[in-house]
Structure formats: C-alpha cells, structure tokens
Design a protein around this motif. Structure first.
Motif, PDB file in Angstrom:
ATOM      1  N   ARG A  77       1.003  -1.288  -0.214  1.00 48.74           N
ATOM      2  CA  ARG A  77      -0.209  -0.158  -0.002  1.00 48.74           C
ATOM      3  C   ARG A  77       0.631   1.454   0.158  1.00 48.74           C
ATOM      4  NH1 ARG A  77      -3.360  -3.360   2.911  1.00 48.74           N
ATOM      5  NH2 ARG A  77      -1.944  -3.691   4.631  1.00 48.74           N
ATOM      6  N   SER A  80       1.891   2.078  -3.542  1.00 48.53           N
ATOM      7  CA  SER A  80       1.001   1.859  -4.325  1.00 48.53           C
ATOM      8  C   SER A  80       0.718   3.931  -4.367  1.00 48.53           C
ATOM      9  CB  SER A  80      -0.187   1.257  -3.824  1.00 48.53           C
ATOM     10  OG  SER A  80       0.277   0.042  -4.198  1.00 48.53           O
ATOM     11  N   GLN A  81       0.878   4.970  -3.182  1.00 48.95           N
ATOM     12  CA  GLN A  81       0.501   6.165  -3.355  1.00 48.95           C
ATOM     13  C   GLN A  81       1.367   6.470  -4.042  1.00 48.95           C
ATOM     14  OE1 GLN A  81       3.148   6.885   0.786  1.00 48.95           O
ATOM     15  NE2 GLN A  81       0.800   8.201   0.172  1.00 48.95           N
ATOM     16  N   PHE A  82       2.737   5.761  -5.095  1.00 45.71           N
ATOM     17  CA  PHE A  82       3.032   6.348  -5.680  1.00 45.71           C
ATOM     18  C   PHE A  82       2.797   6.047  -7.292  1.00 45.71           C
ATOM     19  CE2 PHE A  82       5.950   6.259  -2.254  1.00 45.71           C
ATOM     20  CZ  PHE A  82       5.728   7.668  -1.493  1.00 45.71           C
ATOM     21  N   ASP A  83       2.402   5.309  -7.404  1.00 47.09           N
ATOM     22  CA  ASP A  83       1.811   4.974  -8.872  1.00 47.09           C
ATOM     23  C   ASP A  83       0.721   4.852  -9.291  1.00 47.09           C
ATOM     24  OD1 ASP A  83       2.882   3.066 -10.934  1.00 47.09           O
ATOM     25  OD2 ASP A  83       2.303   1.110  -9.770  1.00 47.09           O
ATOM     26  N   SER A  85       0.224   6.062 -11.753  1.00 45.91           N
ATOM     27  CA  SER A  85      -0.222   5.885 -12.805  1.00 45.91           C
ATOM     28  C   SER A  85      -0.339   4.445 -13.679  1.00 45.91           C
ATOM     29  CB  SER A  85       1.177   6.102 -14.123  1.00 45.91           C
ATOM     30  OG  SER A  85       2.650   4.978 -13.995  1.00 45.91           O
ATOM     31  N   GLU A  86       0.011   4.077 -12.783  1.00 43.93           N
ATOM     32  CA  GLU A  86      -0.342   1.926 -13.114  1.00 43.93           C
ATOM     33  C   GLU A  86      -1.806   2.161 -13.224  1.00 43.93           C
ATOM     34  OE1 GLU A  86       1.669  -1.832 -13.324  1.00 43.93           O
ATOM     35  OE2 GLU A  86       2.242   1.021 -13.675  1.00 43.93           O
ATOM     36  N   ARG A  87      -2.175   1.292 -14.241  1.00 44.25           N
ATOM     37  CA  ARG A  87      -2.858   1.119 -15.218  1.00 44.25           C
ATOM     38  C   ARG A  87      -4.703   0.784 -14.251  1.00 44.25           C
ATOM     39  NH1 ARG A  87      -0.021  -1.993 -14.999  1.00 44.25           N
ATOM     40  NH2 ARG A  87      -0.985  -3.731 -14.452  1.00 44.25           N
ATOM     41  N   TRP A  88      -3.942   0.482 -12.697  1.00 41.02           N
ATOM     42  CA  TRP A  88      -5.714   0.169 -11.942  1.00 41.02           C
ATOM     43  C   TRP A  88      -6.782   1.225 -12.387  1.00 41.02           C
ATOM     44  CZ3 TRP A  88      -2.595  -1.234  -6.962  1.00 41.02           C
ATOM     45  CH2 TRP A  88      -1.411  -1.944  -7.032  1.00 41.02           C
ATOM     46  N   ARG A  91      -8.264   1.019 -15.432  1.00 46.57           N
ATOM     47  CA  ARG A  91      -9.341  -0.423 -15.564  1.00 46.57           C
ATOM     48  C   ARG A  91      -9.990   0.029 -15.000  1.00 46.57           C
ATOM     49  NH1 ARG A  91      -6.024  -5.883 -13.663  1.00 46.57           N
ATOM     50  NH2 ARG A  91      -7.770  -6.590 -14.585  1.00 46.57           N
ATOM     51  N   PHE A  92     -10.570   0.616 -14.033  1.00 43.06           N
ATOM     52  CA  PHE A  92     -11.398   0.384 -13.417  1.00 43.06           C
ATOM     53  C   PHE A  92     -11.967   1.534 -13.390  1.00 43.06           C
ATOM     54  CE2 PHE A  92     -11.658  -1.396  -8.528  1.00 43.06           C
ATOM     55  CZ  PHE A  92     -12.783  -1.104  -8.439  1.00 43.06           C
ATOM     56  N   LEU A  95     -13.909   0.603 -16.951  1.00 43.26           N
ATOM     57  CA  LEU A  95     -15.228  -0.529 -16.748  1.00 43.26           C
ATOM     58  C   LEU A  95     -16.218  -0.312 -15.589  1.00 43.26           C
ATOM     59  CD1 LEU A  95     -15.896  -3.464 -16.301  1.00 43.26           C
ATOM     60  CD2 LEU A  95     -14.607  -3.093 -13.695  1.00 43.26           C
TER      61      LEU A  95
END
Lengths: 119, 119
Positions: A77, A80-83, A85-88, A91-92, A95
């Motif tokens: 976690r 993840s706060q830095f990420d 740009s990740e496609r999550w 994608r979310f 969707l």
DNA sequence: CGGAAGCGTAACCGGTGGGTTACATATTCT
DNA sequence: AGAATATGTAACCCACCGGTTACGCTTCCG
C-alpha cells in the motif's frame, strides 16, 4: 514497516521468500538452494522472522518456515501511493463507465450502441 | 529491481519520496525537511536517481526533483505475488470479463449463458 | 545410552553505507 | 568582475551487515 523494507532489500532473502511462496520448507531445505553456509541462512531467516514476513513452526528437531502474507500489505500500500500511473485506475474507470453505460441502456430500453440500432 | 528495493530500504529516502509524492522540489527544499547535512541528502538523491524512482531537471543553479512513478510497478508486482489478500487482481479480472460478457450478450441478443444458446 | 542430525548463537572480520567536513563548479546578483 | 547561492563530489570515519568457523542445544535412532 521499516523492518519489512530492510528485509526485502537483500537478494538472498528475496529468493527465500520466493522459495516459500507456494510451499512450506525446513531451514535445511531452504539452505540447500544456496551456496552460502547454513548459519548465514539461519540469520537471514531470523531477519525475515522478526520482520513478520515469515513464521516458523518447530517440528521435532526441524523448523518449518512459511510465509505470513499479512505483512506484505503495508509495504504494498505504501508503494502504491506513488504508482498512480499504474493501469488500475484506468482499468477501473473504464469498467465503471462501461457498467454505467449498460445500466443507462437498460433503463431507456435502448440498444447497447445507440448509433447502430434504432428499434 | 534490486536497486529499487535497496533505495526504499532507507527511511530518509522513503521520506524524500513522500515529499515528492504530489509536488516537485529542489534539492535545497528537500534538505530543509531533514536535520542531516546537505551532502548527505545529495547522496540519497543520487541513489534515488540511479534506482530510477526519481528524475531531476536542471534549472539554472537548481535541480528540480520529481517522482518517476513507472519504476514502482516492478516491485509492487513482485510483492503482490505473496499477498493472497491483495489478490483482488483476480477478482477484478473476473468482474471485468463478466461485465464484458454481459454487454456482448445484450448486443447480440443472445441469452446470458452460451450453453443455453437458442439457435 | 551415545552418536548423528537439524538448527540456532557467538565471536570474528572485511566490505559497504551513511554521516561529516572541506572543496569544486556553475549560476545569479550587485 | 566579484560575491553569494545552489548543488554535487571527494576524502574520511564509524557502525552495521553479511559472510565464515566454532560451538551448544535438542531430537531422533541404533
């Protein structure tokens, strides 16, 4: 979490974690995968133990090591706060809009793609 | 990825990353947040730079540092393989395919489950 | 009971990491 | 041009880390 980050920094410890990913192993079995001495492995295992990433169960004269997946979460976690740009997120979002579009179409009785179908 | 893990292992560097999370800062501005000497900060910045987690842009006599979010992904994915609970990747995938199937079926006018195909 | 097997700890040692001070370099200001 | 500013590099030092060998403690087995 500081201990977790430090534990993960060493390549030998990372390989140990990979070895324990889907099976349980004794200290000896783990040591077989490395060239370094068993006491060295023993101390790596202690670091992993104290970081909480790994738990051990004494069985006779053996020690069975296994992952404790719970403690990975904090670091994941934090990273993840830095990420962002990740496609999550993307994608979310994709969707989400798709679901909303579907709902809207159901409500109005329209076809999925308005422009290609009239009735 | 080894460099990233090593970079993250140090608490000072982790705080630097947090400082850069949503704003861009010069080396001097970063150093203000710590008690240690500026050369120490300078070397921490170099480690972060070489790990790829941070990029710098020279502006006059200043150096502006900013995150490079791309390089967090590898480590996050590596860590995720151990965290079953963080396994919502699978759940998400399942949901995604479900939604897509629903839309496809509505579009083709088919029944929800292919095996019931009317033909 | 006594030796072997399985693990961990203790003591030691060389390399590296992170801190400091002193210095070099490039840019801005007057 | 010359002083001040912003930053990195070099040289040095100490603490910690990761490796080794030697040893101690249980547990299994003949």
């Amino acid at each position: 979490m500081d201990e977790v980050a430090a534990a993960i920094a060493d390549p030998v410890r990372r390989r140990i974690l990979e070895l324990l990913r889907d099976r349980q192993l004794t200290a000896g079995r783990i040591a077989e995968h490395f060239e370094i001495s068993r006491p060295a492995i023993s101390r790596h295992l202690r670091v992993l133990r104290e970081s909480g990433l790994v738990r051990d169960a004494v069985v006779g004269r053996e020690r069975h090591y296994q992952l404790d997946p719970a403690h990975f979460g904090d670091l994941i976690r934090w990273l993840s706060q830095f990420d962002q740009s990740e496609r999550w997120e993307r994608r979310f979002d994709a969707l989400e809009t798709e679901v909303h579009r579907t709902r809207r179409e159901r409500r109005t009785g329209g076809s999925p793609y308005p422009k290609e179908r009239t009735a």
